[in-house]
Design an enzyme around this catalytic site. Structure first.
Site, PDB file in Angstrom:
ATOM      1  N   ARG A  63     -52.579  71.495  63.456  1.00  0.00           N
ATOM      2  CA  ARG A  63     -52.382  71.506  62.227  1.00  0.00           C
ATOM      3  C   ARG A  63     -53.611  71.704  61.436  1.00  0.00           C
ATOM      4  O   ARG A  63     -54.647  70.949  61.830  1.00  0.00           O
ATOM      5  CB  ARG A  63     -51.598  70.246  61.722  1.00  0.00           C
ATOM      6  CG  ARG A  63     -50.259  69.894  62.066  1.00  0.00           C
ATOM      7  CD  ARG A  63     -49.839  68.702  61.608  1.00  0.00           C
ATOM      8  NE  ARG A  63     -48.249  68.399  62.129  1.00  0.00           N
ATOM      9  CZ  ARG A  63     -47.676  68.431  63.218  1.00  0.00           C
ATOM     10  NH1 ARG A  63     -48.579  67.699  64.057  1.00  0.00           N
ATOM     11  NH2 ARG A  63     -46.325  68.078  63.427  1.00  0.00           N
ATOM     12  N   HIS A  88     -49.808  75.532  64.195  1.00  0.00           N
ATOM     13  CA  HIS A  88     -49.748  76.300  65.256  1.00  0.00           C
ATOM     14  C   HIS A  88     -49.738  77.786  65.113  1.00  0.00           C
ATOM     15  O   HIS A  88     -48.971  78.848  65.434  1.00  0.00           O
ATOM     16  CB  HIS A  88     -48.359  76.168  66.208  1.00  0.00           C
ATOM     17  CG  HIS A  88     -48.612  74.548  66.924  1.00  0.00           C
ATOM     18  ND1 HIS A  88     -49.382  74.248  67.186  1.00  0.00           N
ATOM     19  CD2 HIS A  88     -47.602  74.101  67.478  1.00  0.00           C
ATOM     20  CE1 HIS A  88     -49.471  73.188  67.881  1.00  0.00           C
ATOM     21  NE2 HIS A  88     -48.256  73.039  68.413  1.00  0.00           N
ATOM     22  N   HIS A 159     -48.545  75.393  75.940  1.00  0.00           N
ATOM     23  CA  HIS A 159     -47.770  74.206  75.456  1.00  0.00           C
ATOM     24  C   HIS A 159     -46.629  73.768  76.248  1.00  0.00           C
ATOM     25  O   HIS A 159     -45.339  73.865  75.734  1.00  0.00           O
ATOM     26  CB  HIS A 159     -47.198  74.555  73.899  1.00  0.00           C
ATOM     27  CG  HIS A 159     -47.045  73.561  73.065  1.00  0.00           C
ATOM     28  ND1 HIS A 159     -45.966  72.316  73.424  1.00  0.00           N
ATOM     29  CD2 HIS A 159     -47.367  73.399  71.835  1.00  0.00           C
ATOM     30  CE1 HIS A 159     -45.971  71.737  72.468  1.00  0.00           C
ATOM     31  NE2 HIS A 159     -46.680  72.358  71.358  1.00  0.00           N
ATOM     32  N   ASP A 232     -49.231  62.299  69.377  1.00  0.00           N
ATOM     33  CA  ASP A 232     -49.257  63.419  69.138  1.00  0.00           C
ATOM     34  C   ASP A 232     -50.921  63.547  68.491  1.00  0.00           C
ATOM     35  O   ASP A 232     -51.211  63.983  67.486  1.00  0.00           O
ATOM     36  CB  ASP A 232     -48.536  63.693  67.727  1.00  0.00           C
ATOM     37  CG  ASP A 232     -48.376  65.408  67.633  1.00  0.00           C
ATOM     38  OD1 ASP A 232     -49.207  66.044  68.075  1.00  0.00           O
ATOM     39  OD2 ASP A 232     -47.513  65.612  66.442  1.00  0.00           O
ATOM     40  N   GLN A 270     -54.841  67.838  73.609  1.00  0.00           N
ATOM     41  CA  GLN A 270     -53.720  67.100  72.776  1.00  0.00           C
ATOM     42  C   GLN A 270     -52.552  66.880  73.453  1.00  0.00           C
ATOM     43  O   GLN A 270     -52.133  67.483  74.330  1.00  0.00           O
ATOM     44  CB  GLN A 270     -53.431  68.334  71.576  1.00  0.00           C
ATOM     45  CG  GLN A 270     -52.399  67.632  70.790  1.00  0.00           C
ATOM     46  CD  GLN A 270     -53.066  67.073  69.588  1.00  0.00           C
ATOM     47  OE1 GLN A 270     -54.174  67.276  69.134  1.00  0.00           O
ATOM     48  NE2 GLN A 270     -52.065  66.545  68.381  1.00  0.00           N
ATOM     49  N   GLU A 298     -52.069  69.618  75.963  1.00  0.00           N
ATOM     50  CA  GLU A 298     -52.550  70.818  75.562  1.00  0.00           C
ATOM     51  C   GLU A 298     -54.007  70.952  75.722  1.00  0.00           C
ATOM     52  O   GLU A 298     -54.623  70.380  74.634  1.00  0.00           O
ATOM     53  CB  GLU A 298     -52.080  70.995  74.305  1.00  0.00           C
ATOM     54  CG  GLU A 298     -50.523  70.816  74.189  1.00  0.00           C
ATOM     55  CD  GLU A 298     -49.929  70.845  72.818  1.00  0.00           C
ATOM     56  OE1 GLU A 298     -50.240  71.359  71.829  1.00  0.00           O
ATOM     57  OE2 GLU A 298     -49.179  69.638  72.612  1.00  0.00           O
TER      58      GLU A 298
END
Length: 335
Positions: A63, A88, A159, A232, A270, A298
């Site tokens: 983001r 993304h 991802h 997250d 991530q 990620e």
């Protein structure tokens, strides 16, 4: 679709849409193979909506606060769904594109995408390639490279949604996660970084030793878990990025015995616990995917780096080459 295979029978299915890992078949401790990434029941589902399953994410992963950024004194507003953040790469990110096949062999495939100047609001034309290779050490190599014709920002990632018990096998709460990271990036209400990098010690985010995902998610009253609805977040690896490809994460399913080691040359990873999976997507197994049906790991640069002055710069200049090298190494425990 293209299927890669190695000498031990491991298979990786690569999709043109999103240059995605659509399936990954690996054996358990008894030699039984299963697909260990979430995927769609039908190919048509990959082209309707955005699940991000196994996809290549860009031009900037994660983001971006204020749905824009300033580069060389010029403000660049980005395409956004809510006008507050870009996510993304924007509403039509790289995951939603049909990449071009450049070459396919039994154990490898290369794809390319050209993103024009102004794409989703980003400056400069960007040419991206991704190389997939499945070798006989049971390692899937994913290598990104990108070049531009004028200064821009780049932070690509990969991802896959991992469930080492097999896609559709239920939640991954019993999976053991290890992250060699002493610090993380804190999030604000919009799930964008606050700029703070707290230590993980004595928190729900301490995975320096193997820890069940469900144990971490059950931490009562943790403000960071509450703001994201689970994991997250971005973990900063203890070993610096200039050390090259080094261990970034380990995921272990004690039930099947499958082990996944993730290696990376990026500064951090991530990690996402599938918080927004709500049962509306039916997987390749025919079962719906609910929250915590998988874990994403990620490797990438710091999130929202262009708006965080204390984070490492993600600007790419003409003549330079951006790279992101990821290794997924599969093995079995000895139980």
């Amino acid at each position: 679709m293209v299927m890669l295979e190695n000498a031990h029978g491991l298979r990786a299915e690569i999709a043109q849409r999103g240059a995605a890992l659509a399936g990954m078949w690996v054996p358990d401790r008894d030699g039984q193979f299963a697909d260990v990434v979430l995927g769609h029941a039908e190919q048509s589902q990959r082209t309707s909506g955005r699940s991000f399953f196994g996809a290549s994410i860009g031009r900037v992963a994660g983001r971006i606060s204020t749905a824009g950024f300033v580069l060389d004194g010029q403000h660049h507003p980005l395409d956004s769904v809510d006008g507050l953040t870009a996510h993304h790469g924007g509403p039509d990110g790289f995951d939603a594109r049909d990449w071009q096949w450049l070459g396919v062999r039994r154990d490898r495939a290369r794809l390319q995408l050209v993103s024009p100047h102004g794409d989703q609001g980003f400056p400069g034309a960007l040419t991206v390639t991704v190389d997939y290779r499945l070798d006989d050490t049971d390692t899937l190599h994913v290598d990104y490279a990108a070049t531009c014709d004028r200064p821009t920002v780049v932070n690509l990632t990969h991802h896959p949604f991992w469930n080492l018990a097999g896609e559709g096998a239920g939640v991954v709460d019993a999976h053991l996660l290890t992250l060699p990271a002493s610090r993380m990036v804190a999030l604000g209400a919009a799930l964008t970084p606050t700029g703070q990098r707290p230590e993980v010690a004595a928190s729900a985010f301490d995975f320096r030793r193997a820890r069940a995902i469900g144990d971490a998610l059950s931490a009562a009253g943790d403000a960071q878990l509450q703001v994201a609805g689970g994991l997250d977040h971005y973990w900063i690896l203890d070993a610096p990025a200039d050390a090259g490809v080094r261990p970034a994460a380990r995921l272990h399913d004690p039930h099947s015995g499958r082990v996944l080691d993730v290696l990376s040359d990026q500064p951090g990873v991530q990690v996402y616990s599938g918080n927004f999976l709500d049962g509306s997507l039916q997987g390749a197994s025919g079962r719906p995917y609910h929250a915590r049906a998988a874990l994403c790991i990620e490797p990438q640069a710091y999130p929202d780096a262009m708006n965080q002055p204390d984070f490492p710069d993600i600007t790419l200049q003409p003549g330079a080459v951006y790279r992101n090298r990821i290794r997924y190494r599969f093995s079995k425990d000895t139980q």
